[in-house]
Design a protein around this motif. Structure first.
Motif, PDB file in Angstrom:
ATOM      1  N   SER A 198       0.854  -1.223   0.145  1.00 35.73           N
ATOM      2  CA  SER A 198       0.101   0.015  -0.175  1.00 35.73           C
ATOM      3  C   SER A 198       0.960   1.256   0.032  1.00 35.73           C
ATOM      4  N   PRO A 199       0.544   2.306  -1.018  1.00 39.88           N
ATOM      5  CA  PRO A 199       1.388   3.435  -0.825  1.00 39.88           C
ATOM      6  C   PRO A 199       1.083   4.216   0.288  1.00 39.88           C
ATOM      7  N   GLU A 200       0.350   4.128   1.191  1.00 38.85           N
ATOM      8  CA  GLU A 200       0.154   4.999   2.434  1.00 38.85           C
ATOM      9  C   GLU A 200       1.301   5.480   3.030  1.00 38.85           C
ATOM     10  N   GLY A 213      11.002   2.900   9.396  1.00 40.74           N
ATOM     11  CA  GLY A 213      11.177   1.598   9.866  1.00 40.74           C
ATOM     12  C   GLY A 213       9.739   0.869   9.156  1.00 40.74           C
ATOM     13  N   ALA A 214       8.866   1.430   8.730  1.00 44.87           N
ATOM     14  CA  ALA A 214       7.925   0.480   7.924  1.00 44.87           C
ATOM     15  C   ALA A 214       8.397   0.400   6.438  1.00 44.87           C
ATOM     16  N   PHE A 215       9.209   1.309   6.037  1.00 48.21           N
ATOM     17  CA  PHE A 215       9.527   1.140   4.524  1.00 48.21           C
ATOM     18  C   PHE A 215      10.869   0.306   4.620  1.00 48.21           C
ATOM     19  N   LEU A 216      11.402  -0.131   5.415  1.00 41.94           N
ATOM     20  CA  LEU A 216      12.457  -0.919   5.617  1.00 41.94           C
ATOM     21  C   LEU A 216      11.932  -2.410   5.631  1.00 41.94           C
ATOM     22  N   ARG A 217      10.777  -2.430   6.438  1.00 40.11           N
ATOM     23  CA  ARG A 217      10.336  -3.644   6.570  1.00 40.11           C
ATOM     24  C   ARG A 217       9.492  -4.204   5.349  1.00 40.11           C
ATOM     25  N   SER A 218       9.103  -3.480   4.315  1.00 39.94           N
ATOM     26  CA  SER A 218       8.623  -3.821   3.319  1.00 39.94           C
ATOM     27  C   SER A 218       8.584  -2.583   2.168  1.00 39.94           C
ATOM     28  N   PRO A 219       9.954  -2.518   1.600  1.00 41.84           N
ATOM     29  CA  PRO A 219      10.141  -1.618   0.748  1.00 41.84           C
ATOM     30  C   PRO A 219       9.449  -1.457  -0.437  1.00 41.84           C
ATOM     31  N   ALA A 220       8.486  -0.383  -0.710  1.00 42.26           N
ATOM     32  CA  ALA A 220       7.735  -0.133  -1.688  1.00 42.26           C
ATOM     33  C   ALA A 220       7.953   1.027  -2.584  1.00 42.26           C
ATOM     34  N   LEU A 221       7.949   0.979  -3.935  1.00 38.51           N
ATOM     35  CA  LEU A 221       8.397   2.289  -4.678  1.00 38.51           C
ATOM     36  C   LEU A 221       6.984   2.883  -4.725  1.00 38.51           C
ATOM     37  N   PRO A 222       7.371   4.401  -4.303  1.00 42.91           N
ATOM     38  CA  PRO A 222       6.032   5.181  -4.537  1.00 42.91           C
ATOM     39  C   PRO A 222       5.970   5.539  -6.070  1.00 42.91           C
ATOM     40  N   GLU A 223       4.458   5.849  -6.261  1.00 45.89           N
ATOM     41  CA  GLU A 223       4.251   6.255  -7.677  1.00 45.89           C
ATOM     42  C   GLU A 223       5.129   7.511  -8.164  1.00 45.89           C
ATOM     43  N   PHE A 280      19.666   7.164   2.643  1.00 54.44           N
ATOM     44  CA  PHE A 280      19.799   7.575   1.330  1.00 54.44           C
ATOM     45  C   PHE A 280      18.732   7.334   0.350  1.00 54.44           C
ATOM     46  N   GLY A 281      18.775   6.091   0.288  1.00 52.14           N
ATOM     47  CA  GLY A 281      17.758   5.333  -0.758  1.00 52.14           C
ATOM     48  C   GLY A 281      16.340   5.451  -0.411  1.00 52.14           C
ATOM     49  N   TYR A 282      16.058   5.556   0.842  1.00 52.41           N
ATOM     50  CA  TYR A 282      14.883   6.040   1.365  1.00 52.41           C
ATOM     51  C   TYR A 282      14.488   7.154   0.808  1.00 52.41           C
ATOM     52  N   THR A 283      15.288   8.236   1.363  1.00 53.36           N
ATOM     53  CA  THR A 283      15.323   9.750   1.141  1.00 53.36           C
ATOM     54  C   THR A 283      14.797   9.891  -0.572  1.00 53.36           C
ATOM     55  N   ARG A 284      15.733   9.211  -1.256  1.00 58.04           N
ATOM     56  CA  ARG A 284      15.626   9.351  -2.884  1.00 58.04           C
ATOM     57  C   ARG A 284      14.477   9.133  -3.523  1.00 58.04           C
ATOM     58  N   VAL A 285      13.710   8.050  -3.015  1.00 62.56           N
ATOM     59  CA  VAL A 285      12.536   7.441  -3.646  1.00 62.56           C
ATOM     60  C   VAL A 285      11.292   8.150  -2.962  1.00 62.56           C
ATOM     61  N   GLN A 286      11.536   8.629  -1.691  1.00 62.65           N
ATOM     62  CA  GLN A 286      10.413   9.525  -1.048  1.00 62.65           C
ATOM     63  C   GLN A 286      10.308  10.875  -1.574  1.00 62.65           C
ATOM     64  N   TYR A 287      11.506  11.361  -1.511  1.00 63.82           N
ATOM     65  CA  TYR A 287      11.585  13.000  -1.747  1.00 63.82           C
ATOM     66  C   TYR A 287      12.213  13.307  -2.943  1.00 63.82           C
ATOM     67  N   GLY A 288      12.897  12.525  -3.663  1.00 63.28           N
ATOM     68  CA  GLY A 288      13.654  12.980  -4.815  1.00 63.28           C
ATOM     69  C   GLY A 288      15.231  12.892  -4.812  1.00 63.28           C
TER      70      GLY A 288
END
Length: 256
Positions: free
Chosen positions: A7-9, A34-44, A222-230
């Motif tokens: 889920s993208p939420e 933490g939720a992203f680490l448990r289940s990495p999902a690519l935002p739209e 860094f990877g989390y920040t890249r896909v979430q915020y650019g």
């Protein structure tokens, strides 16, 4: 690690999440990570540049500092038992202005483009980097090291082609296979980023992966920040990370 798109939420930036630096916003962003680490999902798509996104980067930087403090504290404890690390090449550098700019500005820019520029999985990000990478590694093999003008000209042509291709492909959605297996791509970028930093140590080998735990943890952030915020956000976070350690190194040398 799940490679499925969940889920993208958790990936969305809501008006109440990183819009301020109030105490409640800080653990909220950390929980999202933490939720992203448990289940990495690519935002739209990544959140657009805004003051809210900029504040989110500051909050993530706080988590980065907390994580690095724990790692450094653990390392100091290990050193107290007489364990010695291999010599780190960075410790031998003279921290003049050119080296500082290279570490604080150049390294974040080029490393984020190389290791995470493609992590959004969009054709406009992936194909141009493939073209530039193929030219950078392939041209010296094809024409030899003794023809720098040909290699340089080929790289310029490849760069122009990559820019044109990125413009033509701009706005296309991520590859479906990339979204499906995003968790693996996220792990790959983090592992590659960490392993490359083994080169900072003399006589290091893959058995010394514990040496690059800080880079692995930073790579996850860094990877989390890249896909979430650019990409701009991961470059900024990387620059803040490097700048902090350069400042600490300079303070340590001054104290000595």
């Amino acid at each position: 690690m799940s490679g499925q798109v969940s889920s993208p939420e958790p990936s969305k930036v809501t008006p109440n999440s990183p819009a301020s630096l109030e105490p409640s916003a800080i653990p909220a962003e950390w929980r999202r990570f933490g939720a992203f680490l448990r289940s990495p999902a690519l935002p739209e798509k990544a959140a657009p540049f805004s003051l809210s996104s900029l504040r989110a980067v500051v909050v993530i930087f706080g988590l980065d500092l907390a994580a690095m403090s724990v790692i450094i504290g653990t390392a100091i404890l290990i050193f107290s038992f007489g364990y010695e690390l291999p010599s780190n090449k960075l410790a031998e550098l003279e921290l003049g202005l050119p080296i500082i700019l290279l570490i604080v500005v150049g390294a974040p820019l080029f490393e984020e483009i190389g290791f995470r520029g493609w992590l959004a999985g969009r054709p406009a990000h992936v194909w141009p980097l493939i073209i530039i990478g193929a030219a950078a590694f392939g041209l010296p093999l094809l024409v030899g090291q003794g023809r720098p003008l040909i290699v340089g000209g080929g790289l310029i042509i490849a760069l122009i082609a990559a820019i044109i291709l990125a413009w033509r492909l701009w706005g296309r959605t991520p590859f479906k296979f990339f979204s499906r297996y995003f968790g693996w791509f996220y792990a790959l970028s983090t592992l590659a980023f960490a392993v490359v930093h083994l080169s900072n140590y003399d006589d290091a080998n893959p058995a010394f992966l514990l040496l690059v735990i800080p880079q692995a943890v930073a790579g996850l952030l860094f990877g989390y920040t890249r896909v979430q915020y650019g990409l701009w956000a991961s470059i900024l976070l990387h620059a803040l990370h490097n700048g902090t350690f350069i400042a600490l190194a300079m303070m340590g040398k001054s104290a000595a």
